[in-house]
Scaffold this active site. Structure first.
Site, PDB file in Angstrom:
ATOM      1  NE  ARG A 193       1.195  -1.800  -5.254  1.00 29.65           N
ATOM      2  CZ  ARG A 193       1.698  -1.300  -4.050  1.00 29.65           C
ATOM      3  NH1 ARG A 193       1.602  -2.054  -3.156  1.00 29.65           N
ATOM      4  NH2 ARG A 193       2.033   0.017  -4.085  1.00 29.65           N
ATOM      5  CD  GLN A 194      -5.021   1.365  -8.296  1.00 32.47           C
ATOM      6  OE1 GLN A 194      -6.262   1.656  -8.644  1.00 32.47           O
ATOM      7  NE2 GLN A 194      -4.384   2.226  -7.482  1.00 32.47           N
ATOM      8  CE  LYS A 297       0.636 -12.279  -0.602  1.00 30.86           C
ATOM      9  NZ  LYS A 297       1.590 -11.474  -0.456  1.00 30.86           N
TER      10      LYS A 297
END
Length: 417
Positions: A193-194, A297
């Site tokens: 995710r990084q 979102k």
């Protein structure tokens, strides 16, 4: 003299065919029993020898064809392919298809590694991955791997730093032990995710992990549903990366359900392509007419959503949220609640990697989710499974087929169809 040489060559062909298992009883009967002595050899004409040589050659060829027609399906070595995409690996250990393969695993997911080994028809390699008193990782390979193709199954799942260090040291150990080729099977790629800088003075950890793996000497990486496809580009051209689609496993599961007007929902803009692929596969393989929706979102910070908006309609439909992972399940449960408020009949979710950290289990148990489907890329805790809403599908057959194809220099793209 020429006819005699022709007969000699034909005899060698017949003998070689017999050794390879092509010659059957019918083949041997097809060759006429000829009794001759030295005098008859000299008196026989060249035509007789030529006829006999032709009979032997035809019999060998007939036996070869009969051998290929004995099994059902398409014969690939001794692996019978009954499906155009997935090979039957049940008898792989009885052929040379998996010779030269050594399969090892660390402590991250031994059950998945054993499942892969079972599908390949082989045993896991002998390796000891333990810890010293101060917490340092200790790796000892207890068998010879010199000149072998080594496959290491190790998802870098929580505890991420520990499993990552195990993987790095196993790769380094195999390289120092003169393994011919090292392939890292990473069902779940930690730090994925990084993958970019969202603010100043932060690392791109996904790229740094790739550099660590390369530095240890890995030759190839096989992953399942990377968080972002660009992670493949963090590795150099000398280390190819295969990003397998775990959705192919879930498509069969949802395809057997009695869904009512199913809608595939992407939980964010970045997952629209994944949701679109899932919808197309469901429509193509199971002839299920699906529509597509998306949730927009806005995050206040990591794992905290400030606002969610729905693009599309789910009124009276069965909604399936498709994402690559579920961590604390806060976002997933809020998305499910929003879909329910928008008129969804039932809300399902498919997330390839069930990280399920922190309060995830209790949130899912108390949510409006009908069912959460995950793959076994990460070991699920007993507390999470006790909720009764989580179903785990095996990705072992997919990974076993990938290993088989890579080792036998076959295409990987067939696994995406």
């Amino acid at each position: 003299m020429l006819a005699t040489k022709s007969f000699t060559r034909a005899g060698k062909i017949a003998l070689q065919s017999t050794r390879m298992g092509y010659a059957s009883t019918a083949t041997r009967l097809a060759v006429p029993a000829v009794s001759f002595n030295a005098q008859s050899q000299q008196e026989s004409s060249g035509k007789v020898w030529a006829t006999l040589a032709a009979s032997v050659a035809v019999a060998a060829a007939t036996a070869s064809v009969a051998f290929c027609e004995e099994g059902a399906g398409e014969v690939k070595g001794k692996v019978v392919v009954k499906d155009k995409n997935m090979a039957n690996l049940k008898d792989a250990n009885n052929s040379s298809a998996t010779s030269g393969i050594k399969l090892f695993t660390g402590n991250a997911n031994k059950a998945l590694a054993q499942d892969i080994a079972n599908h390949l028809g082989m045993n896991l390699g002998k390796i000891s991955v333990s810890h010293f008193a101060d917490g340092e990782v200790n790796v000892i390979v207890n068998e010879n791997v010199r000149g072998k193709d080594v496959y290491i199954v190790q998802p870098t799942s929580p505890p991420v730093n520990e499993t990552l260090m195990e993987l790095l040291l196993m790769i380094s150990t195999m390289r120092r032990a003169s393994a011919r080729k090292i392939t890292a099977i990473i069902p779940y790629y930690g730090y994925a995710r990084q993958d970019r800088k969202l603010q100043a003075r932060v690392p791109i950890s996904a790229a740094d992990v790739a550099r660590l793996l390369e530095a240890m000497g890995v030759d190839r990486v096989v992953a399942v549903d990377l968080h972002c496809g660009q992670i493949q580009g963090f590795f150099g051209p000398r280390v190819p990366v295969d990003n397998l689609d775990g959705g192919t496993v879930a498509v069969s599961y949802f395809g057997d359900m009695d869904l009512v007007n199913p809608v595939i929902v992407s939980p964010d803009a970045g997952g629209v392509y994944r949701a679109k692929q899932f919808r197309e596969a469901l429509s193509k393989k199971h002839e299920v007419d699906c529509s597509l929706a998306m949730i927009v979102k806005q995050r206040a910070k990591a794992n905290e959503i400030e606002r969610m908006d729905l693009v599309g309609s789910v009124d009276g439909c069965d909604a399936i949220i498709v994402d690559d992972m579920v961590d604390t399940a806060g976002t997933l449960c809020k998305a499910a609640e929003m879909l329910k408020e928008s008129g969804a009949r039932r809300v399902f979710a498919f997330c390839s990697h069930g990280v399920l950290s922190g309060p995830a289990a209790s949130r899912i148990a108390n949510s409006v989710l009908t069912e959460l489907v995950v793959l076994d890329t990460i070991t699920i805790s007993e507390a999470a499974m006790a909720t009764g809403k989580i179903t785990q599908l095996s990705v072992g057959p997919l990974l076993a087929q990938a290993i088989y194809n890579i080792h036998n220099k076959k295409s990987i793209s067939a696994l995406f169809k």
